[in-house]
Write an enzyme that holds these catalytic residues in place. Structure first.
Site, PDB file in Angstrom:
ATOM      1  N   ASN A  15       0.824  -1.222   0.000  1.00  0.00           N
ATOM      2  CA  ASN A  15       0.000   0.000   0.000  1.00  0.00           C
ATOM      3  C   ASN A  15       0.856   1.270   0.000  1.00  0.00           C
ATOM      4  O   ASN A  15       0.327   2.378   0.066  1.00  0.00           O
ATOM      5  CB  ASN A  15      -0.983   0.006   1.183  1.00  0.00           C
ATOM      6  CG  ASN A  15      -0.280   0.066   2.531  1.00  0.00           C
ATOM      7  OD1 ASN A  15       0.943   0.201   2.604  1.00  0.00           O
ATOM      8  ND2 ASN A  15      -1.055  -0.030   3.600  1.00  0.00           N
ATOM      9  N   SER A  54       6.201  -1.579  12.376  1.00  0.00           N
ATOM     10  CA  SER A  54       7.248  -2.231  13.166  1.00  0.00           C
ATOM     11  C   SER A  54       7.991  -1.292  14.115  1.00  0.00           C
ATOM     12  O   SER A  54       9.143  -1.530  14.446  1.00  0.00           O
ATOM     13  CB  SER A  54       8.234  -2.917  12.225  1.00  0.00           C
ATOM     14  OG  SER A  54       8.827  -1.953  11.390  1.00  0.00           O
ATOM     15  N   TYR A 107       3.826  -4.316  19.489  1.00  0.00           N
ATOM     16  CA  TYR A 107       4.445  -4.780  18.238  1.00  0.00           C
ATOM     17  C   TYR A 107       4.840  -6.259  18.351  1.00  0.00           C
ATOM     18  O   TYR A 107       4.444  -7.093  17.536  1.00  0.00           O
ATOM     19  CB  TYR A 107       5.662  -3.916  17.894  1.00  0.00           C
ATOM     20  CG  TYR A 107       6.498  -4.512  16.788  1.00  0.00           C
ATOM     21  CD1 TYR A 107       5.958  -4.724  15.529  1.00  0.00           C
ATOM     22  CD2 TYR A 107       7.830  -4.880  17.020  1.00  0.00           C
ATOM     23  CE1 TYR A 107       6.719  -5.303  14.523  1.00  0.00           C
ATOM     24  CE2 TYR A 107       8.589  -5.451  16.015  1.00  0.00           C
ATOM     25  CZ  TYR A 107       8.034  -5.658  14.775  1.00  0.00           C
ATOM     26  OH  TYR A 107       8.786  -6.241  13.786  1.00  0.00           O
ATOM     27  N   ASP A 126      13.639  -1.129  25.771  1.00  0.00           N
ATOM     28  CA  ASP A 126      14.858  -1.689  25.170  1.00  0.00           C
ATOM     29  C   ASP A 126      15.471  -2.759  26.068  1.00  0.00           C
ATOM     30  O   ASP A 126      15.956  -2.444  27.167  1.00  0.00           O
ATOM     31  CB  ASP A 126      15.915  -0.588  24.976  1.00  0.00           C
ATOM     32  CG  ASP A 126      15.745   0.168  23.676  1.00  0.00           C
ATOM     33  OD1 ASP A 126      15.029  -0.339  22.800  1.00  0.00           O
ATOM     34  OD2 ASP A 126      16.332   1.253  23.555  1.00  0.00           O
TER      35      ASP A 126
HETATM   36  N1  UFG Z   1      19.688   3.527  19.827  1.00  0.00           N
HETATM   37  C1  UFG Z   1      20.358   4.625  20.308  1.00  0.00           C
HETATM   38  N2  UFG Z   1      20.158   5.820  19.682  1.00  0.00           N
HETATM   39  C2  UFG Z   1      19.318   5.958  18.620  1.00  0.00           C
HETATM   40  C3  UFG Z   1      18.645   4.831  18.138  1.00  0.00           C
HETATM   41  C4  UFG Z   1      18.857   3.614  18.768  1.00  0.00           C
HETATM   42  O1  UFG Z   1      21.111   4.552  21.292  1.00  0.00           O
HETATM   43  O2  UFG Z   1      19.170   7.088  18.123  1.00  0.00           O
HETATM   44  C5  UFG Z   1      19.913   2.230  20.479  1.00  0.00           C
HETATM   45  C6  UFG Z   1      18.646   1.610  20.986  1.00  0.00           C
HETATM   46  O3  UFG Z   1      18.340   2.097  22.270  1.00  0.00           O
HETATM   47  C7  UFG Z   1      18.999   0.136  20.949  1.00  0.00           C
HETATM   48  C8  UFG Z   1      19.964   0.019  19.756  1.00  0.00           C
HETATM   49  O4  UFG Z   1      20.428   1.337  19.523  1.00  0.00           O
HETATM   50  O5  UFG Z   1      19.677  -0.205  22.095  1.00  0.00           O
HETATM   51  C9  UFG Z   1      19.308  -0.498  18.503  1.00  0.00           C
HETATM   52  O6  UFG Z   1      18.141   0.259  18.282  1.00  0.00           O
HETATM   53  P1  UFG Z   1      17.293   0.171  16.936  1.00  0.00           P
HETATM   54  O7  UFG Z   1      16.151   1.139  17.070  1.00  0.00           O
HETATM   55  O8  UFG Z   1      18.174   0.318  15.753  1.00  0.00           O
HETATM   56  O9  UFG Z   1      16.768  -1.324  16.929  1.00  0.00           O
HETATM   57  P2  UFG Z   1      15.933  -2.111  18.046  1.00  0.00           P
HETATM   58  O10 UFG Z   1      16.875  -3.113  18.643  1.00  0.00           O
HETATM   59  O11 UFG Z   1      15.241  -1.221  18.977  1.00  0.00           O
HETATM   60  O12 UFG Z   1      14.787  -2.745  17.159  1.00  0.00           O
HETATM   61  C10 UFG Z   1      14.946  -3.889  16.385  1.00  0.00           C
HETATM   62  C11 UFG Z   1      13.926  -3.874  15.260  1.00  0.00           C
HETATM   63  C12 UFG Z   1      12.533  -3.917  15.820  1.00  0.00           C
HETATM   64  C13 UFG Z   1      12.423  -5.106  16.720  1.00  0.00           C
HETATM   65  C14 UFG Z   1      13.487  -5.074  17.783  1.00  0.00           C
HETATM   66  C15 UFG Z   1      13.465  -6.317  18.605  1.00  0.00           C
HETATM   67  O13 UFG Z   1      14.089  -2.726  14.471  1.00  0.00           O
HETATM   68  O14 UFG Z   1      11.617  -4.025  14.776  1.00  0.00           O
HETATM   69  O15 UFG Z   1      14.766  -5.006  17.179  1.00  0.00           O
HETATM   70  O16 UFG Z   1      13.845  -5.996  19.898  1.00  0.00           O
HETATM   71  F1  UFG Z   1      11.227  -5.093  17.348  1.00  0.00           F
END
Ligand code: UFG
Length: 328
Positions: A30, A75, A139, A284
């Protein structure tokens, strides 16, 4: 013919690139978060929503679909906490609609994108598919609900499925044509690279008091093309009946902290980041590292990209995208 729902999105578009090498592909998307330009030109594109029964049914009536790959989902963890309706509607109800139509039209092979978020805050240092699932946000819950739906559809209607639980998808296609391009961007690697390209003032580090070596969160980063290859292996195994319904983790098995990632981005780009330390981001977990032993053993999956290559490909894509924008 393979139907790829969400084939214009980050992971979906990379899978389509691999799929079109050997098969005919239809993309249904979409374009709410995906991009038209990301869809490989060899694929047929239908713009539509998986919650729209008529659109889905028309595809199943018009083409002989051998399998469906489903990448279309919202997501963002924090968005899901604030707006769970969106997640249960788009992810859960949308998938139910797709599965209902599959049952009605006797299409039995399904590959589903799930997530490490189903594990919540795991007790183990390295997570296997048998680890306890206890998602801590809508999610993750929406994805786990769908996994459970698949089990019920299997026993009631004989649906065959493969579920992939992605850890941290990252990197970009070697062609530099497609890569990670979210709006808004919340993921660590693209945020750092955008900052190093001069598009953001600084990079924020969320939390320095985790129970890890340097106090920042540890994640398992996996290249998006390695994820795509896993889908090809899963598809072949389903179509040629080499596996039963199965769930596989997709990760590299190595954990890197937020600080490690910033260091590696600085090394790859030769640029220095401005860092701001912030408090923890809600939801987190301290450490998420996958064991992907099961898919390696059962499907012979091997990963090609280590962290250095993941960041190199991501950087090349960001530079290329920037260049194209300047030239336009
Ligand atoms: N982080 C920072 N600064 C930022 C962005 C992220 O310090 O600006 C940290 C986050 O706190 C985390 C790590 O970097 O510790 C990774 O963060 P992301 O947002 O890149 O990825 P996530 O681990 O939060 O998310 C991923 C997927 C989600 C899924 C999740 C599972 O993108 O879809 O893993 O826990 F749900």
């Amino acid at each position: 013919m393979i139907l790829v729902v969400g084939g214009a999105g980050y992971i979906g578009s990379h899978c389509v690139k691999e799929l079109v090498k050997e098969r005919s592909v239809i993309v249904l998307d979409n374009l709410s978060t995906g991009h038209f330009w990301a869809i490989d030109e060899k694929a047929i594109f239908i713009e539509g929503d998986l919650r729209d029964e008529k659109v889905v049914e028309k595809i199943f009536l018009s083409y002989k679909i051998d399998a469906v790959m489903h990448f279309a989902a919202n997501s963002l963890v924090s968005e899901s906490v604030n707006n769970p309706i969106k997640y249960y509607e788009n992810n859960v109800a949308g998938t139910l609609n797709l599965l209902k139509q599959m049952v009605k039209h006797n299409i039995n092979n399904f590959i589903f994108s799930s997530t490490a978020a189903v594990y919540g805050i795991p007790k183990e240092n390295v997570i296997t598919e048998e680890s306890f699932t206890n998602p801590i946000n809508p999610y993750g819950k929406s994805k786990l609900m769908i996994e459970e739906m698949l089990r019920d559809f299997q026993s009631a209607y004989g649906l065959n499925y493969v579920v992939f639980r992605y850890f941290n998808a990252a990197g970009a296609h070697s062609s530099k044509e497609i890569g990670e391009d979210h709006e808004p961007e919340t993921h660590l690697i693209p945020l750092i690279l955008q900052h190093l390209l001069g598009k953001r003032e600084k990079i924020k580090v969320f939390g320095t008091d985790y129970d890890t070596l340097d106090g920042t969160c540890i994640r398992d980063y996996i290249h998006v093309t390695d994820i795509a290859i896993a889908h090809i292996l899963g598809l072949d195994a389903l179509l040629y009946k080499r596996i039963d319904n199965n769930i596989y983790n997709l990760g590299n098995g190595h954990g890197y902290s937020v600080k490690d990632i910033i260091d590696m981005c600085e090394r790859v780009t030769g640029k220095k980041a401005t860092i701001e330390y912030e408090s923890r981001r809600i939801g987190d977990p301290a450490r998420l590292i996958a064991s992907s032993k099961k898919i390696r053993e059962q499907l012979g999956w091997e990963t090609e990209y280590n962290l250095n290559k993941i960041i190199e490909t991501a950087w090349e894509w960001h530079i290329n995208k920037n260049l194209n924008k300047i030239l336009k």
